[in-house]
Write a protein that holds these residues in place. Structure first.
Motif, PDB file in Angstrom:
ATOM      1  N   CYS A 963      40.316  36.555 -46.958  1.00 16.52           N
ATOM      2  CA  CYS A 963      39.462  36.081 -45.867  1.00 16.52           C
ATOM      3  C   CYS A 963      39.359  34.555 -45.856  1.00 16.52           C
ATOM      4  CB  CYS A 963      38.074  36.687 -46.000  1.00 16.52           C
ATOM      5  SG  CYS A 963      37.265  36.168 -47.517  1.00 16.52           S
ATOM      6  N   MET A 964      38.678  34.042 -44.829  1.00 10.85           N
ATOM      7  CA  MET A 964      38.611  32.594 -44.609  1.00 10.85           C
ATOM      8  C   MET A 964      37.992  31.851 -45.792  1.00 10.85           C
ATOM      9  SD  MET A 964      36.647  30.450 -41.642  1.00 10.85           S
ATOM     10  CE  MET A 964      37.239  31.373 -40.258  1.00 10.85           C
ATOM     11  N   ASP A 965      36.992  32.416 -46.421  1.00  7.60           N
ATOM     12  CA  ASP A 965      36.264  31.712 -47.494  1.00  7.60           C
ATOM     13  C   ASP A 965      37.172  31.340 -48.670  1.00  7.60           C
ATOM     14  OD1 ASP A 965      34.032  31.827 -46.052  1.00  7.60           O
ATOM     15  OD2 ASP A 965      33.139  33.543 -47.088  1.00  7.60           O
ATOM     16  N   VAL A 966      38.172  32.178 -48.899  1.00  8.40           N
ATOM     17  CA  VAL A 966      39.051  31.936 -50.056  1.00  8.40           C
ATOM     18  C   VAL A 966      39.783  30.594 -49.934  1.00  8.40           C
ATOM     19  CG1 VAL A 966      41.100  32.789 -51.274  1.00  8.40           C
ATOM     20  CG2 VAL A 966      39.324  34.373 -50.556  1.00  8.40           C
ATOM     21  N   TRP A 967      40.072  30.188 -48.706  1.00  6.08           N
ATOM     22  CA  TRP A 967      40.869  28.971 -48.508  1.00  6.08           C
ATOM     23  C   TRP A 967      40.039  27.714 -48.657  1.00  6.08           C
ATOM     24  CZ3 TRP A 967      45.690  30.009 -48.990  1.00  6.08           C
ATOM     25  CH2 TRP A 967      46.139  31.292 -48.648  1.00  6.08           C
ATOM     26  N   LYS A 968      38.726  27.866 -48.829  1.00  6.42           N
ATOM     27  CA  LYS A 968      37.878  26.679 -49.020  1.00  6.42           C
ATOM     28  C   LYS A 968      37.828  26.329 -50.503  1.00  6.42           C
ATOM     29  CE  LYS A 968      34.896  27.132 -45.011  1.00  6.42           C
ATOM     30  NZ  LYS A 968      33.527  27.116 -44.508  1.00  6.42           N
ATOM     31  N   PHE A 969      38.006  25.071 -50.818  1.00  6.95           N
ATOM     32  CA  PHE A 969      37.914  24.634 -52.223  1.00  6.95           C
ATOM     33  C   PHE A 969      36.456  24.620 -52.648  1.00  6.95           C
ATOM     34  CE2 PHE A 969      41.918  22.198 -51.284  1.00  6.95           C
ATOM     35  CZ  PHE A 969      42.706  22.991 -52.103  1.00  6.95           C
ATOM     36  N   ARG A 970      36.243  25.002 -53.884  1.00  6.15           N
ATOM     37  CA  ARG A 970      34.909  24.799 -54.460  1.00  6.15           C
ATOM     38  C   ARG A 970      34.976  23.559 -55.343  1.00  6.15           C
ATOM     39  NH1 ARG A 970      36.307  29.496 -53.593  1.00  6.15           N
ATOM     40  NH2 ARG A 970      35.010  31.127 -52.691  1.00  6.15           N
ATOM     41  N   ALA A 971      34.138  22.604 -55.012  1.00  7.99           N
ATOM     42  CA  ALA A 971      34.176  21.341 -55.778  1.00  7.99           C
ATOM     43  C   ALA A 971      33.795  21.624 -57.231  1.00  7.99           C
ATOM     44  CB  ALA A 971      33.208  20.336 -55.180  1.00  7.99           C
ATOM     45  N   THR A 972      34.672  21.321 -58.154  1.00  4.77           N
ATOM     46  CA  THR A 972      34.406  21.550 -59.576  1.00  4.77           C
ATOM     47  C   THR A 972      35.166  20.509 -60.389  1.00  4.77           C
ATOM     48  OG1 THR A 972      34.690  23.078 -61.414  1.00  4.77           O
ATOM     49  CG2 THR A 972      36.340  23.202 -59.686  1.00  4.77           C
ATOM     50  N   ASN A 973      34.632  20.218 -61.562  1.00  2.00           N
ATOM     51  CA  ASN A 973      35.374  19.310 -62.447  1.00  2.00           C
ATOM     52  C   ASN A 973      35.883  20.065 -63.671  1.00  2.00           C
ATOM     53  OD1 ASN A 973      32.964  19.779 -63.683  1.00  2.00           O
ATOM     54  ND2 ASN A 973      32.635  17.668 -64.347  1.00  2.00           N
ATOM     55  N   ARG A 974      35.877  21.406 -63.581  1.00  2.00           N
ATOM     56  CA  ARG A 974      36.345  22.240 -64.694  1.00  2.00           C
ATOM     57  C   ARG A 974      37.762  22.722 -64.417  1.00  2.00           C
ATOM     58  NH1 ARG A 974      32.735  21.177 -68.715  1.00  2.00           N
ATOM     59  NH2 ARG A 974      30.747  20.817 -67.727  1.00  2.00           N
ATOM     60  N   LEU A 975      38.569  22.802 -65.454  1.00  2.00           N
ATOM     61  CA  LEU A 975      39.968  23.221 -65.307  1.00  2.00           C
ATOM     62  C   LEU A 975      40.091  24.729 -65.491  1.00  2.00           C
ATOM     63  CD1 LEU A 975      41.705  20.456 -67.406  1.00  2.00           C
ATOM     64  CD2 LEU A 975      42.089  20.858 -64.987  1.00  2.00           C
ATOM     65  N   PRO A 976      41.020  25.372 -64.776  1.00  2.00           N
ATOM     66  CA  PRO A 976      41.284  26.799 -65.041  1.00  2.00           C
ATOM     67  C   PRO A 976      41.805  26.971 -66.466  1.00  2.00           C
ATOM     68  CG  PRO A 976      42.312  26.079 -62.984  1.00  2.00           C
ATOM     69  CD  PRO A 976      41.828  24.856 -63.668  1.00  2.00           C
ATOM     70  N   ALA A 977      41.507  28.111 -67.070  1.00  4.71           N
ATOM     71  CA  ALA A 977      41.873  28.364 -68.471  1.00  4.71           C
ATOM     72  C   ALA A 977      43.382  28.285 -68.661  1.00  4.71           C
ATOM     73  CB  ALA A 977      41.352  29.740 -68.890  1.00  4.71           C
ATOM     74  N   HIS A 978      44.159  28.745 -67.665  1.00  8.67           N
ATOM     75  CA  HIS A 978      45.622  28.752 -67.811  1.00  8.67           C
ATOM     76  C   HIS A 978      46.160  27.346 -68.077  1.00  8.67           C
ATOM     77  CE1 HIS A 978      49.852  28.889 -66.691  1.00  8.67           C
ATOM     78  NE2 HIS A 978      49.813  30.197 -66.897  1.00  8.67           N
ATOM     79  N   LEU A 979      45.642  26.391 -67.321  1.00  6.47           N
ATOM     80  CA  LEU A 979      46.112  25.007 -67.489  1.00  6.47           C
ATOM     81  C   LEU A 979      45.756  24.491 -68.884  1.00  6.47           C
ATOM     82  CD1 LEU A 979      45.244  23.376 -64.038  1.00  6.47           C
ATOM     83  CD2 LEU A 979      47.261  24.659 -64.713  1.00  6.47           C
TER      84      LEU A 979
END
Length: 1755
Positions: A963-979
């Motif tokens: 859906c549309m909401d998924v394409w919006k970025f959530r402002a965060t300064n945390r990195l995904p665990a994979h990275l």
């Protein structure tokens, strides 16, 4: 060099006139003058080579090159000579011996002259060249030896050392060492001749030419005299005895000459020094000669005894001693008392005037050689002599220089001991001398030393001790009484002296330290060597004493090193110490004198004997209270003193310095027998000692291995251990409270704990193991508690102390980590290090400390205990903790860096300490997540990455889009665990395991799961790239990985390369999506061969049946496949497509996949037959009829699956490819299908504009727009030969129907998008659609714009003469120039650019309709109001953006920022305005420019431009080396303003600014010139330089070219241009009049004034001629247009003049200079006509309304 003082011009390679003359002589054979030089004759007389010999003979003997060089050697110029000598040496080295031999006859004369040259470089080079000559000619030199040897010997004594060394080297090359005396003997007479001449005959004037400066002559003469004296010395030294006898007569002649002896008084020190060296040598080798001239020799030498020149003094004293030895009756020739001794006393009193080190060692030999008549009376002589020597210590130089002072002391003590040995006996005179020496000399000297620290550290005390030792040895022989008396007198005097110093309340600290040092050295002479470096000393044997019966004793030496090991034997010293200690104790006990207490400590350190301690105890004092175990020990005086006195002093609270008291403790304990007793006593006194004293005790024990062995029982005992455990507990509690502890705790507690934990003895800790464990337990518990506390400001000191203690403990104690508490402490330290500072609140410096601590711990763990990574071990626990941090704790880039840094440091420690590489690989295995964990963290990555590769066409991916909401970025300064996981594992693998690249492959083989880890790194990197590095945290992460250079390291490893490709391919086949992109990136960077790729899949049939993942994989492999493989793929796909109906009901997946693969192969330039393409097109047409729903016409795209959308996209892409590559294959029906489908798709897109947030819908619109662009290009300019093969009506259908249909849909769509999506920074904003629509709209015809069907839009109060559609277009599109979406701004610019040339027409109609009778100021017109409102809106914004930047400085604008958008819109609006100006007529342009002048818009623009243009506007990417071509600049290169452009945007604004400035100069030169002239000096200069350098040249060339290429013709006038001279020539002729005008463009065109010069003229009056020239100048300067337009105006003016129109009598021109009007306003009185603008200016400036001519009121 053709004049001595002339400066040769730089770069002038022509030789000097003398060089040319020599060259000429060399070429003209037969006129070469011979060389004058020493010949070889059998007689002893020097022969000469005749000045002129037969030219033929010389030619035969000397090589031409050598002749040239020999001539150059006779030049005066030093540089010429130097080069010639060097050339000569090189030639001698290179040429054959026979050639070099030819030079020998001419060499002696030249050598004798240049070896004495004034320039020292020439002399050195001469000797080096001579060595080369000697090495080449060898024995052939013999005939010429006698003529050379004299100067050769003098050269060896040259005052310039390098020249002398070079001459000696040449001499050694010629003669071996054993042959040298023989060679010199052979030439001795000739040598002596030369030396005698130099010493007796030569003067400064005879040696040099008259033209040489006097200074230079004098210097050469002095050097020659010095060298000659030294050469004579060398001659006498080398010659054998018999040869010296043969020269005796000639030497006698020399030394009988008065001139010879005058050299002793010569003003030059070098000559005096050389003279005395010669005299010393003569005394040694020819004593008879000196004895014969004794009177002169003695007075010359002995009367010069006060010569203190540093050069003269050493040889002088050598001569003095030789004279005293050689001449027995020397004192008969000089008066010792009057002439010699007074001078010596003065010299000694002054300390040798800074030359004591050279002078004083000669004193003992000097006085030993003095006869009795000189030294009588002995007492007075000895007193005067020694007093003078000792007084020398007071000289400034002796005070400041330790070496000078030491030399004087050595001399004093040597002479004093010698005089005592000379006066051993009991006669009164001898006793007097002995008493005088001790009481008047020795004791006062010691007294002086006690007050002077520099003398204390000198050699005096060791010398005194040495002398006393020798006296004690002699006190047992027959001279015993004398020496016993001497000893007793000395000790008595010393005792009195010391008592004087000690027996004072304010005793001098220096004196007390001096006494202690003297006692120490007397007790242990070896201790002196620790304080003073031993000097080299002359050893002297007093043989005269040995002959008197002392032969059984070893000869006395000064200082006798072998005697220093035995201490003084008698009890004098102990008595003195006891006496001083007792006296000292009075002051300590009664007055509490700190100084005396220190002195007592020093005495006890030297003499820890029971006698001394006994003296210190008073018998009446009670014994202290103590336990039964200590009572027996207290019988010992030392222990009694320790317990009774020292302990009390140590416990005094106000005592700051206890170091010396601790020394006293150890001095007392030295008197105890067993170590158990010492432990007992220490346990007793250390129970309640201050921590600082305890620290000092332990430090002093550890400093001495012997002492450590004795006191280890105390250190490991329970008393000390329990106290330290208690101290650690107190420190931790205080630290956690954050309360400042007592100074003693803070200052000494932590160092004490650290010392106790870090020192070890016999591989065990210093204190008991149980206590170590308890302390570590407390530290760990405290650190764990501190870790959880947030108020870290107070924790910092505590954590610092604990980390320091831990570091020293881990690094010092081998088995430290056997303790469980130590492991836990290490784990906690590591965790603190690896966590984010925002959590731990630790400073960077403290983190470094902690890192050092755990590194030391891990090193110790692996090195000493051989730890593993099995379950439950420390390394396993660390790995599990790190893994949980990565997988469960969200990390910022900073915290990830800290964690990686900690783990990397740990890994490097493991790698460097491990015995085998398995330990590190086990550790990495523990860190690596399982496959399920990897899968989970991959899924957790945001799905927005799909948008970029999907819209770029790099990836074909379906799947249910969210859906549309998924394409919006959530402002965060945390990195995904994979990275985080992949970054950490990558860093560990590539840095810890292989610091140097050679080791890479060997180490990798041990790492488990390597290919999976590396492939995950690629996956993470690819995700970052596809996210277009947003949000910001991803960008920071990507930069971090780039700085680590991970990708490059992976590509460099062949071991990884083989396994990684296979892994990525397998993952791509199984999962597709990002794995496919990672595979493509890796193949691209690794430059894969097709054979490698084929090995991956085997056969292309293996890809079928096609799934989404296999389609993605094939798409990535396609560019790397061989053409045969691609053809096979096409065949399979076409077969599938043609049989689409044979598949199951829902065959859309298969159809989409086949079409996608077919397209991939076609785009990779695979050859395919037209029939196949036709079959595919026919199949698509078949779908159109049977499966119309696949085409999505009039569908709601929100309800359609991604696969359906992708099928429509693939159809569009295929049709697009067909138009591009095979348009002739398409038939009429196919074209209809294509064009109608395109319009229908566009209609669908417009209806679904609200769904543009969806990437697949965006792709649908973009693909359709791409098709429109291809069709537009195709029909605009069809490829050659294609148009004839197309259906006949196609072109007209396109133009008449389809074109209008497309753009009537596209233009509203462009306007609708920013209305629907008003936030351009929103992730949902369809930027890609804007790019595509904008690109398509650049092809819109102007007719459709002028007749657009946009809803009407007008602005209130907006004056306009434009048609409604155009006004609506302007009002609708102009505001979009400032919308923050670059593609939209550029699309609007391109559309408006097309209509700008049409706008001035409306103004020209309205302007002509205006009344001619309108009075007032000059008329002005506004350019299009819509654009002007954009300018006024952005001007203020630009002022705030660029306000802080000075004009001329470059303001960097961040691409795609708000500032970039604003500046881009502003500059594009100006570009549109310039297009509008260019299309305007001259008179309209004048009115528009007047409006700009009033609003100051151009003024502001130019100021902004000089902040936006780079200082050096060169196009980036040019080679650094300047080529022959002109460098490309933003002014020479055209500007691309494509909406689709995504690269190089950082250069867009600077380039656009340059383009706008160029446009301003080209279209509004007069206004720019006006602005430039009004600027301040700095801006004026900046603009001038910039324009001249970068713009004027380009603009001038274009202006001249436009004149040359112009098709405009003028009646009666021709115009030509000359590009080379930047000139335009206009020729005007009418009837009999002929005029030629030359227009010259300035260097800074168009800023500078254009120069109008007169060519030929016929039939024109001078005044008229001047008027016309002035008018042309005015037109060219003030009109905003080209030169041709200016000439056209001028011609019209002249034409009007000939037609009878009168000049305006104000400006004297027919046509007005700026608004181009004719004179129309007539005066009613005089009937003269004027320009309206001229009259207006006349009235306003004169404040009257009268006619300028008749002065009547003007109506």
């Amino acid at each position: 060099m053709g004049g001595k003082n002339k400066q040769r011009t730089k770069g002038n390679v022509r030789p000097s006139s003398s060089g040319r003359a020599a060259d000429l002589l060399a070429r003209e054979s037969g006129v070469v003058p011979g060389f004058v030089g020493f010949g070889v004759s059998t007689s002893s007389d020097p022969g000469y080579v005749p000045a002129v010999q037969g030219a033929e003979e010389i030619d035969n003997q000397v090589d031409a090159d050598f002749r040239m060089v020999l001539r150059k050697l006779s030049k005066r110029d030093a540089v010429t000579k130097l080069k010639a000598v060097q050339e000569f040496g090189a030639m001698c080295q290179e040429r054959q011996p026979d050639v070099v031999k030819g030079v020998l006859p001419y060499w002696p004369r030249i050598y004798c002259r240049i070896s004495m040259d004034h320039d020292r470089r020439v002399r050195e080079a001469t000797q080096q060249a001579f060595e080369q000559l000697v090495l080449k000619v060898k024995r052939n030199l013999a005939p010429y030896l006698k003529s050379i040897m004299g100067h050769w010997l003098i050269s060896q004594c040259d005052t310039y050392s390098p020249a002398a060394s070079a001459a000696s080297a040449a001499f050694q090359a010629a003669f071996p060492l054993n042959k040298q005396p023989e060679a010199i003997s052979f030439c001795k007479d000739e040598v002596l001749n030369v030396l005698q001449d130099n010493l007796l005959k030569e003067t400064a004037d005879t040696l040099s030419d008259p033209h040489v400066p006097e200074e230079e002559r004098e210097a050469k003469f002095i050097r020659l005299l010095t060298s000659s004296l030294l050469a004579l010395k060398r001659l006498l030294s080398i010659l054998p005895e018999q040869d010296r006898e043969l020269l005796k007569e000639r030497l006698t002649q020399l030394i009988t000459q008065g001139k010879f002896w005058k050299y002793s008084k010569h003003k030059t020190p070098q000559i005096r020094g050389a003279f005395f060296e010669l005299i010393a040598t003569m005394c040694a080798h020819t004593p008879q000669l000196i004895q014969a001239e004794a009177a002169r020799a003695c007075s010359a030498v002995l009367l010069s005894i006060d010569d203190t020149d540093p050069v003269v003094l050493p040889p002088l004293w050598e001569a003095v001693l030789h004279i005293l030895s050689c001449v027995d009756n020397c004192w008969t020739h000089v008066s010792a008392r009057k002439g010699v001794m007074p001078k010596l006393w003065v010299l000694l009193k002054e300390g040798g005037r800074g030359l004591a080190t050279s002078l004083h060692p000669n004193m003992l030999p000097f006085i030993s050689k003095l006869p009795a008549e000189v030294t009588q009376p002995n007492l007075e002589f000895s007193r005067t002599f020694l007093t003078s020597v000792i007084q020398g210590l007071s000289s400034d130089r002796a005070k400041s220089s330790p070496s000078e002072s030491a030399a004087i002391i050595f001399a004093t003590m040597e002479c004093l001991r010698f005089i005592i040995l000379q006066n051993v006996g009991d006669e009164q005179e001898q006793r007097n001398i002995q008493n005088m020496l001790i009481s008047e000399q020795l004791l006062p000297l010691i007294d002086r030393a006690l007050g002077n620290p520099s003398l204390q550290t000198g050699p005096l005390f060791p010398q005194v001790s040495d002398m006393l030792l020798s006296w004690e040895k002699r006190a047992v022989g027959k001279e015993a009484p004398t020496f016993q008396r001497l000893l007793s007198d000395f000790w008595e005097g010393l005792g009195r002296l010391c008592t004087t110093y000690v027996d004072r309340e304010e005793a001098e600290r220096t004196a007390l330290e001096g006494i202690a040092l003297l006692v120490q050295i007397m007790h242990n002479p070896n201790s002196a060597s620790k304080q003073t470096k031993k000097k080299k000393t002359v050893k002297i044997c007093f043989t005269d004493r040995e002959e008197r019966g002392q032969g059984d004793e070893p000869p006395m030496e000064s200082p006798a090193l072998e005697e220093q090991h035995c201490p003084l034997r008698n009890g004098h010293l102990l008595d003195l110490v006891c006496q001083l200690a007792e006296l000292n104790m009075l002051y300590v006990s009664k007055r509490e004198s700190e100084r005396h207490l220190r002195f007592l400590s020093q005495l006890l350190r030297v003499f820890p004997s029971p006698q001394v301690f006994q003296v210190l105890l008073r018998p009446e004092e009670m014994k202290p209270e103590m336990g039964p175990e200590l009572r027996p020990l207290a019988e010992n005086a030392a222990v009694h003193f320790l317990l009774q006195r020292v302990t009390i002093w140590l416990k005094q609270d106000d005592r700051k310095d206890t170091d010396f008291l601790v020394d006293m403790v150890f001095s007392s304990l030295q008197c105890c027998c067993s170590s158990d007793d010492k432990t007992l006593i220490l346990n007793h006194i250390s129970r309640d000692l201050n921590w600082s004293v305890t620290l000092q005790l332990i430090e002093k024990v550890c400093a001495d291995p012997v002492r450590l062995e004795v006191f280890i029982g105390w250190l490991r005992g329970p008393v000390l251990g329990e106290r330290l455990v208690g101290l650690a507990g107190e420190l931790c509690v205080m630290g956690l409270r954050g309360s400042p502890s007592s100074s003693s705790h803070h200052a000494h507690g932590w160092p004490l704990i650290s010392l106790a934990l870090s020192q070890q003895h016999n591989n065990d800790p210093l204190i008991g193991k149980a206590y170590v464990e308890q302390i570590i337990d407390k530290l760990h518990a405290t650190l764990s508690e501190a870790k959880g506390m947030s108020d870290a400001g107070n924790m910092e000191p505590l954590v610092t102390f604990i980390s320091d203690v831990a570091a020293t403990f881990f690094s010092s104690i081998k088995g430290c980590l056997l303790l469980a508490s130590a492991e836990e402490l290490l784990m906690t330290v590591f965790q603190l290090c690896a966590q984010d500072q925002t959590i731990t609140h630790l400073s960077d410096a403290l983190l470094m400390n902690l890192q050092h601590a755990y590194t030391a711990g891990i090193q110790s763990l692996i090195t000493n205990l051989g730890a593993g990574v099995t379950k439950g071990t420390l390394l396993h626990n660390i790995a599990l903790w790190v893994k949980s941090q990565l997988l469960t704790t969200p990390l910022t880039v900073k915290s990830l860096q800290l964690l990686v840094q900690a783990v990397e440091s740990l890994s490097q420690t493991i790698a460097s300490a491990q015995k085998t590489s398995c330990l590190l690989s086990q550790f990495i295995f523990c860190l690596n997540p399982t496959e399920e964990e990897w899968s989970r963290i991959r899924r957790a990555l945001l799905p927005q990455w799909v948008r970029h590769p999907l819209l770029c066409g790099r990836l074909r991916v379906t799947g249910e889009y969210p859906c549309m909401d998924v394409w919006k970025f959530r402002a965060t300064n945390r990195l995904p665990a994979h990275l985080c996981v992949s970054a950490l594992l990558g860093r560990i693998i590539f840095t810890a395991t292989s610091p140097d690249d050679q080791q890479v492959e060997a180490d990798f083989s041990e790492i488990p799961d390597l290919k999976h880890i590396v492939s995950e790194i690629f996956y993470g990197l690819q995700w970052c790239e596809e996210m277009e590095l947003s949000p910001l945290v991803v960008s920071e992460y990507h930069k971090l990985l780039q700085s680590w250079n991970l990708e490059q390291r992976i590509h460099n490893s062949s071991l990884i390369k083989t396994t990684l490709l296979d892994t990525l391919f397998t993952r791509s086949q199984e999962e597709g999506s990002l794995w496919s992109l990672a595979l493509a990136k890796y193949m691209q960077n690794s430059k894969m061969e097709p054979s490698h790729i084929k090995a991956l899949y085997g056969n292309v049939e293996n890809f079928f049946p096609l799934s989404e993942n296999s389609v993605s994989t094939v798409q990535m492999l396609c560019p790397f496949l061989a053409s045969e493989e691609r053809e096979s793929l096409i065949a399979l796909c076409v077969a599938e497509l043609l049989n689409w109906q044979d598949r199951e009901q829902d065959c859309i997946d298969g159809v989409w996949g086949c079409l996608a693969v077919l397209l991939c192969c076609l785009q990779a330039d695979t050859t395919v037959e037209d029939e196949i393409l036709l079959a595919v097109v026919a199949t698509i047409a078949e779908w159109r009829t049977s499966r119309e729903e696949w085409f999505l016409f009039n569908s709601d795209l929100g309800k359609v699956s991604a696969t359906w959308l992708l099928l429509a996209v693939e159809i569009m892409r295929f049709l697009c490819w067909m138009v591009d590559h095979s348009p002739t294959v398409l038939g009429n029906t196919h074209w209809d299908l294509l064009l109608c489908s395109m319009l229908a798709w566009l209609e669908t897109a417009r209806e679904n504009s609200s769904m543009f947030w969806n990437p697949w819908v965006q792709l649908f619109v973009c693909a359709n727009c791409d098709l429109i662009v291809r069709l537009s290009e195709f029909f605009m300019s069809p490829p050659a030969g294609v148009e004839e093969q197309l259906p006949p009506e196609l072109n007209s259908e396109w133009k008449e129907f389809f074109l209008e249909g497309i753009h009537n849909l596209l233009l509203p769509l462009l306007i609708k998008i920013p209305a629907d999506f008003s936030e351009p920074d929103d992730p949902l904003f369809p930027l890609a659609v804007l790019r595509a629509v904008g690109e398509a709209l650049t092809y819109i015809p102007v007719e459709l714009l002028t007749q657009n069907k946009l809803p009407p839009r007008f602005v209130a109060d907006q004056r306009s003469s434009l048609p409604e559609p155009l006004q609506t277009l302007l009002n609708t599109l102009s505001p979009l120039l400032l919308f923050k979406a670059r593609p939209l701004q550029l699309a609007v610019y391109h559309i408006l650019h097309k209509v700008m040339p049409l706008l001035p027409e409306s103004d020209s109609e309205s302007a002509s309709a205006k009344s001619d009778d309108e009075d007032g100021e000059e008329p002005c017109l506004s350019p299009p109001a819509a654009l002007m409102s954009i300018l006024s809106a952005t001007e203020e914004l630009l002022d705030s953006i660029l306000g802080g930047v000075q004009v001329g400085e470059f303001a960097v604008v961040q691409p795609l920022s708000m500032e970039h958008c604003c500046i881009l819109g502003y500059l594009l609006a100006w570009k549109l305005l310039f297009t509008f100006f260019k299309a305007s007529s001259s008179h309209l342009r004048a009115q528009y420019s007047l409006h700009l002048k009033k609003t100051r818009s151009l003024h502001k623009l130019l100021l902004h431009l000089f902040r936006l243009m780079p200082e050096i506007p060169s196009v980036p990417g040019q080679p650094a080396e300047p080529s022959s071509k002109e460098p490309k600049t933003f002014f020479t290169e055209s500007l691309s303003l494509s909406p689709r452009k995504t690269e190089g945007l950082q250069f867009e604004v600077p380039h656009l600014a340059c383009s706008v400035y160029y446009g301003a100069l080209k279209d509004l030169p007069a206004m720019v010139r006006l602005w430039w002239n009004s600027q301040e000096k700095r801006v004026f200069s900046t603009v001038d330089k910039f324009t001249s350098k970068y713009v004027s040249g380009v603009l001038s060339v274009q202006e001249i070219a436009s004149v040359q290429s112009s098709t405009q013709t003028f009646e009666n006038m021709t115009v030509k241009a000359r590009s080379a001279t930047r000139e335009v020539i206009a020729t005007y002729s009418v009837d009999d009049i002929f005029i030629e005008l030359v227009i010259q463009l300035p260097q800074n065109y168009p800023l500078g004034s254009i120069l109008v010069e007169s060519g030929r003229r016929v039939g024109v009056a001078v005044q008229q001629w001047r008027n016309w020239m002035l008018q042309l100048n005015t037109y060219l300067t003030h009109q905003n247009g080209s030169i041709l337009e200016g000439l056209s105006l001028w011609k019209n003016n002249v034409d009007k003049r000939f037609e009878g129109v009168e000049d305006c009598m104000i400006c004297f021109s027919v046509i007005h200079g700026s608004n181009y009007s004719l004179p129309k306003k007539a005066c009613r009185t005089c009937k003269k006509k004027f320009h309206s603008a001229c009259l207006y200016k006349w009235f306003t400036s004169s404040n009257k309304s009268t006619c300028p001519l008749c002065r009547e009121t003007f109506f």
